[in-house]
Design a protein around this motif. Structure first.
Motif, PDB file in Angstrom:
ATOM      1  N   PHE A   1      31.323 -20.956-109.256  1.00  0.00           N
ATOM      2  CA  PHE A   1      30.792 -20.954-107.893  1.00  0.00           C
ATOM      3  C   PHE A   1      30.980 -19.608-107.202  1.00  0.00           C
ATOM      4  CE2 PHE A   1      31.424 -21.625-103.312  1.00  0.00           C
ATOM      5  CZ  PHE A   1      30.178 -22.130-102.996  1.00  0.00           C
TER       6      PHE A   1
ATOM      7  N   LEU B   1      23.457 -18.491-115.796  1.00  0.00           N
ATOM      8  CA  LEU B   1      24.388 -19.297-116.592  1.00  0.00           C
ATOM      9  C   LEU B   1      23.831 -19.659-117.963  1.00  0.00           C
ATOM     10  CD1 LEU B   1      25.747 -21.784-113.900  1.00  0.00           C
ATOM     11  CD2 LEU B   1      26.858 -19.735-114.771  1.00  0.00           C
TER      12      LEU B   1
ATOM     13  N   VAL C   1      20.226 -19.788-110.739  1.00  0.00           N
ATOM     14  CA  VAL C   1      21.459 -20.339-111.312  1.00  0.00           C
ATOM     15  C   VAL C   1      21.324 -20.462-112.820  1.00  0.00           C
ATOM     16  CG1 VAL C   1      22.884 -22.417-111.461  1.00  0.00           C
ATOM     17  CG2 VAL C   1      22.201 -21.540-109.228  1.00  0.00           C
TER      18      VAL C   1
ATOM     19  N   ILE D   1      24.678 -27.968-115.942  1.00  0.00           N
ATOM     20  CA  ILE D   1      24.462 -27.066-114.800  1.00  0.00           C
ATOM     21  C   ILE D   1      25.470 -27.339-113.693  1.00  0.00           C
ATOM     22  CG2 ILE D   1      22.849 -26.493-112.943  1.00  0.00           C
ATOM     23  CD1 ILE D   1      20.576 -26.919-114.943  1.00  0.00           C
TER      24      ILE D   1
ATOM     25  N   LEU E   1      28.718 -17.021-108.725  1.00  0.00           N
ATOM     26  CA  LEU E   1      27.295 -17.225-108.439  1.00  0.00           C
ATOM     27  C   LEU E   1      26.930 -16.897-106.993  1.00  0.00           C
ATOM     28  CD1 LEU E   1      26.565 -20.616-110.265  1.00  0.00           C
ATOM     29  CD2 LEU E   1      25.584 -18.397-110.826  1.00  0.00           C
TER      30      LEU E   1
ATOM     31  N   SER F   1      28.276 -24.629-112.775  1.00  0.00           N
ATOM     32  CA  SER F   1      28.137 -24.086-111.419  1.00  0.00           C
ATOM     33  C   SER F   1      29.420 -24.254-110.620  1.00  0.00           C
ATOM     34  CB  SER F   1      26.971 -24.775-110.690  1.00  0.00           C
ATOM     35  OG  SER F   1      25.754 -24.525-111.348  1.00  0.00           O
TER      36      SER F   1
END
Length: 575
Positions: A263, A207, A203, A255, A266, A259
């Protein structure tokens, strides 16, 4: 072929039964190693549906032994199975450890320097001798080294986690899923390393940069972090060496925010880790719990104090690596030689405004959540028995340990960022390549189509806060659910921490220039090997680990004793 397999099973079964009675005498002296030997006996006899009621971990170790000993029997090398043969299963894992550790360290070096390298090259500041020396020290790590010679699951468990980490570094996704599932066959808590830790790193990697050209200013405000994370899908992720306590909170918030916004983008990248979590969830439902046997004595519970115990554990074993931080904390910097001078103010003793609340939380955890498992104080063969006797000797002792927890945690976390005054090159070296752009697929939005990979500068070297947060999360999840405190449970957290802590020594830039010069005298060679061109902390770590290993092994072999209620059986001290 089927007949030869049956013959092999019969031969193993009969030879093992003949030897088992004589082996039990010594096996019993090694505590629950005897349980593992009994379970291995069942597997060698093909009785896979039978399970020893005292064993809590999955059957990975016994399957490896079955394959290894079965092969030896098939080719005619093995005729009788002994405890030594079973322990040799871990010896093979020990033989693989240096190669896997060295491979992982190479990946860590690339991540530390933030560059892509030509095959078979290392970052310019990293010495091959230091890499190999660090690998040697990791293999000498006392709790791990001790179990190299016994029949426990910890060695193969740790090795399987390191293999998964290396596959993640190489982005070998298909093999990563397979390695992750294999890792779960050795220890259930490995799910937090192969899925949560590696998933968290993925992640952060995806990012770390958002809209092309967007970049956070140092010490960005809270509102800037939230808006930048949401609008640009870019996490605020400073280097550990440059981070304050507030930066850890900002990075966590960043984060989570980024995220949520990314979403769906990812999700494809997180499929391997979701598959592993799903496989583990299915196992828990099928098994009716996490552990396989002895469920009444291993009930998962919230044991927050485990996250206090790990810091003195790291400090005890790794103080040769951590002493420069304490040196700078207690001695005025004008009296510290320049190679040991940590110039960054972030590495000083934490501010009172940070230290007091954290220590207050630690005191609350000690007061409300100190769990002493019955096994801890019922078995004087383990060193934790004596540690807890000291902690519980006086009601105040456990509270007096809080400053040790706090400053050990500070040193361990600070060391994660490396030593801050490492010099950097003025220009890119031949081994450096621009990082390829690895981004997200297109998206109809005002937000960026993909987070563009940054062009790393020579001064952007070190581990990021997100890596430390992923380690903290995985460590917490693997420890706080265990009511029993055992040094073995901390092996994988220490290994991952130690691999990340490996970093260039401050004199590395000067030493790099000297490496091209020939050493003509013994005195020059002596200085170069000990400290001039080599991190002297590695030698201190080697000496310390060898001293601990010699002491522990001597006590194990020569200080046997008997319990009054169990006459005739030798008990031995162990981790």
């Amino acid at each position: 072929m089927s007949e030869s397999i049956l013959d092999m099973e019969d031969g193993l079964r009969h030879s093992y039964q003949r030897k088992m009675e004589s082996l039990r005498i010594f096996a019993e002296s090694s505590f629950d190693e005897f349980f593992h030997i009994q379970q291995a006996e069942l597997y060698l006899q093909g009785r896979f549906s039978e399970w020893h009621p005292k064993i809590t971990t999955p059957p990975g170790l016994y399957l490896v032994s079955l394959l290894y000993l079965g092969f030896l029997s098939l080719v005619g090398i093995l005729h009788q199975v002994t405890v030594a043969d079973l322990r040799r299963t871990n010896a093979w894992a020990a033989a693989l450890f240096p190669f896997i550790c060295r491979s992982v360290l190479r990946g860590v070096a690339i991540d530390y320097d933030g560059i892509q390298l030509l095959d078979r090259t290392l970052p310019w500041l990293w010495s091959l001798a230091e890499i190999n020396h660090a690998v040697l020290n990791i293999c000498l790590f006392p709790p791990l080294f001790f179990f190299f010679g016994l029949y426990y699951t910890d060695v193969w468990s740790a090795l399987s986690v390191l293999i998964s980490i290396r596959l993640h570094q190489k982005m070998a996704i298909k093999y990563l899923v397979l390695a992750g599932i294999v890792s779960l066959f050795f220890r259930q808590t490995n799910i937090f390393w192969v899925a949560v830790y590696l998933g968290g790193l993925e992640v952060a990697r995806r990012l770390r940069r958002g809209r092309p050209g967007f970049e956070y200013v140092p010490s960005a405000t809270w509102s800037a972090v939230v808006l930048g994370s949401w609008q640009n899908l870019c996490i605020y992720d400073p280097l550990v060496a440059q981070a304050s306590f507030e930066d850890y909170v900002k990075t966590t918030l960043s984060i989570v925010t980024a995220s949520v916004g990314a979403f769906k983008i990812l999700l494809p990248y997180l499929k391997p880790y979701i598959i592993l979590l799903g496989a583990f969830g299915y196992f828990v439902l099928w098994n009716g719990g996490v552990v396989l046997g002895d469920k009444q004595n291993h009930v998962p519970s919230l044991h927050l104090a485990q996250m206090l115990y790990i810091w003195p554990y790291i400090m005890f074993f790794s103080f040769p690596l951590l002493y420069p931080y304490f040196l700078n904390a207690v001695i005025p910097q004008e009296y510290i030689p320049s190679p040991f001078h940590l110039s960054s103010t972030k590495h000083q003793i934490p501010r009172l405004i940070v230290a007091i609340p954290i220590m207050a939380i630690m005191l609350a955890v000690v007061h409300l959540n100190t769990i002493v498992h019955p096994f801890t104080l019922a078995d004087n063969r383990h060193y934790t028995f004596y540690v807890f006797r000291i902690l519980l000797r006086h009601p105040a002792n456990k509270y007096l340990a809080v400053p040790i927890y706090f400053y050990s945690a500070w040193a361990a976390i600070t060391a994660f960022g490396g030593l801050p005054n490492v010099q950097t090159p003025s220009k890119k070296l031949p081994g450096d390549l621009d990082a390829p752009k690895q981004g997200f697929p297109g998206r109809v939005s005002t937000r960026p189509r993909f987070p563009a990979a940054p062009k790393f500068s020579a001064h952007d070297r070190g581990h990021h806060v997100s890596t430390m947060l992923a380690w903290l999360l995985a460590t917490s999840l693997s420890l706080v659910t265990a009511p029993l405190v055992e040094p073995r449970y901390f092996i994988v957290p220490w290994l991952v921490w130690r691999l990340q802590v490996a970093s260039p020594w401050p004199t590395g830039a000067e030493a790099y220039k000297k490496r091209k010069k020939k050493i003509r005298t013994f005195k020059a060679w002596y200085k170069a090997v000990l400290y001039a061109q080599h991190d002297h902390r590695l030698w201190l770590e080697t000496i310390w680990f060898m001293a601990v290993n010699c002491g522990v092994c001597y006590v194990f072999l020569h200080w046997g004793f008997e319990w009054p209620q169990d006459k005739g059986k030798v008990q031995r001290f162990m981790w």
